[in-house]
Enzyme design. Structure first.
Site, mmCIF file in Angstrom:
data_model
loop_
_atom_site.group_PDB
_atom_site.id
_atom_site.type_symbol
_atom_site.label_atom_id
_atom_site.label_comp_id
_atom_site.label_asym_id
_atom_site.label_seq_id
_atom_site.Cartn_x
_atom_site.Cartn_y
_atom_site.Cartn_z
ATOM 1 N N GLU A 103 -16.068 -7.563 22.134
ATOM 2 C CA GLU A 103 -16.024 -8.111 20.776
ATOM 3 C C GLU A 103 -16.513 -7.046 19.796
ATOM 4 O O GLU A 103 -17.492 -6.355 20.063
ATOM 5 C CB GLU A 103 -16.925 -9.351 20.707
ATOM 6 N N ASP A 105 -17.520 -6.859 15.721
ATOM 7 C CA ASP A 105 -17.792 -7.778 14.618
ATOM 8 C C ASP A 105 -17.994 -7.047 13.300
ATOM 9 O O ASP A 105 -18.651 -5.998 13.245
ATOM 10 C CB ASP A 105 -19.068 -8.586 14.881
ATOM 11 N N GLU A 107 -19.116 -8.940 9.692
ATOM 12 C CA GLU A 107 -19.398 -10.278 9.199
ATOM 13 C C GLU A 107 -20.164 -10.246 7.881
ATOM 14 O O GLU A 107 -20.925 -9.318 7.605
ATOM 15 C CB GLU A 107 -20.207 -11.066 10.224
#
Length: 288
Positions: A103, A105, A107
């Site tokens: 993953e 990210d 954000e």
């Protein structure tokens, strides 16, 4: 609460024996609304999109139609002016779920009204994460559109804001045993959902739902990716995104990134020794 467990898919697709570089496109052509599609609107001939968070259990998420391994994902976002929305995600996520997942990210973490968002970055590989780096924006993400980019190559991951690099995570898998995503094709996701149990000042500030809906606006999406669904295309894509993509940052880019990190970085896992934490070996190695 509204944090959808389906953010991490649980199925792998069939192997693909060919690979191809794919660039450009719009939201109609390149994305599907995979969670709460009634809170997602596409307009301007597919070039613009809005995602709405309407309650603590109902946000929205889009996902790229194509899987890929390595490439660059960019979109232009105007964040909600109501910063208490809690969490807004611009992610690249894998096709495989469970504990052993990859993953990447990018954000927004919300804040109390009048206080700035937090830009949050993280990377997981083989289920190993906790490599967060956070920034206070040096611009107003609600005042207009800003470009957010994740570049993923076999050599490194780079996060950009308005083409300005803010973080690099290098691949030290072979030389130092540091987990790095190299073998699982991924989708690109973006979503908006409530995480005020932890994201807004660690859960101290709760969302005021009387101001809902909270809307994030997007304009344009650019997928410069190596399309792949597993199998031999993984190796072909690794070759396609090796040199010259592995040359690293230019001197000017390194200077600009250092400028951002020295002034606006507010958290770095590499210097967090609280509660007996021990930074990874990569923290002592050059990242750019």
């Amino acid at each position: 609460m509204g944090k959808p467990a389906a953010l991490i898919p649980v199925l792998a697709l069939l192997a693909c024996l060919a690979f191809g570089l794919v660039s450009g496109g719009n939201f109609n052509d390149d994305c599907d609304a995979t969670w709460e599609p009634q809170n997602c609107w596409v307009y301007d001939a597919g070039n613009s999109l809005s995602l709405a968070l309407v309650s603590n259990s109902s946000g929205s998420m889009i996902r790229s139609k194509r899987q890929f391994i390595f490439g660059t994902v960019s979109t232009w976002i105007q964040a909600s002016s109501r910063a208490t929305l809690a969490r807004h995600r611009h992610n690249i996520l894998p096709i495989l779920g469970g504990d052993n997942h990859d993953e990447i990210d990018f954000e927004f973490l919300g804040n109390e009204t009048g206080q700035p968002y937090t830009l949050h970055t993280n990377v997981y590989a083989d289920g190993v994460g906790n490599k967060e780096m956070q920034f206070v924006p040096w611009f107003d993400p609600t005042g207009g559109y800003h470009k957010y980019t994740i570049s993923w190559t076999p050599c490194m991951i780079v996060w950009y804001v308005d083409d300005l690099p803010i973080r690099v995570f290098r691949n030290y898998r072979q030389s130092n045993g540091v987990a790095f995503p190299t073998s699982r094709p991924m989708y690109a996701y973006s979503s908006i959902w409530s995480a005020d149990d932890w994201a807004t000042q660690g859960g101290r500030v709760k969302t005021d739902w009387t101001h809902a809906p909270f809307v994030a606006n997007y304009h344009g999406i650019d997928l410069d990716i190596c399309e792949c669904y597993g199998g031999d295309c993984i190796y072909g894509c690794a070759g396609a995104y090796g040199q010259p993509y592995c040359g690293g940052l230019t001197d000017e880019q390194r200077w600009k990134m250092q400028w951002v990190q020295e002034r606006y970085r507010i958290y770095d896992y590499c210097v967090d020794y609280k509660d007996g934490k021990v930074p990874g070996v990569e923290c002592s190695l050059p990242q750019y």
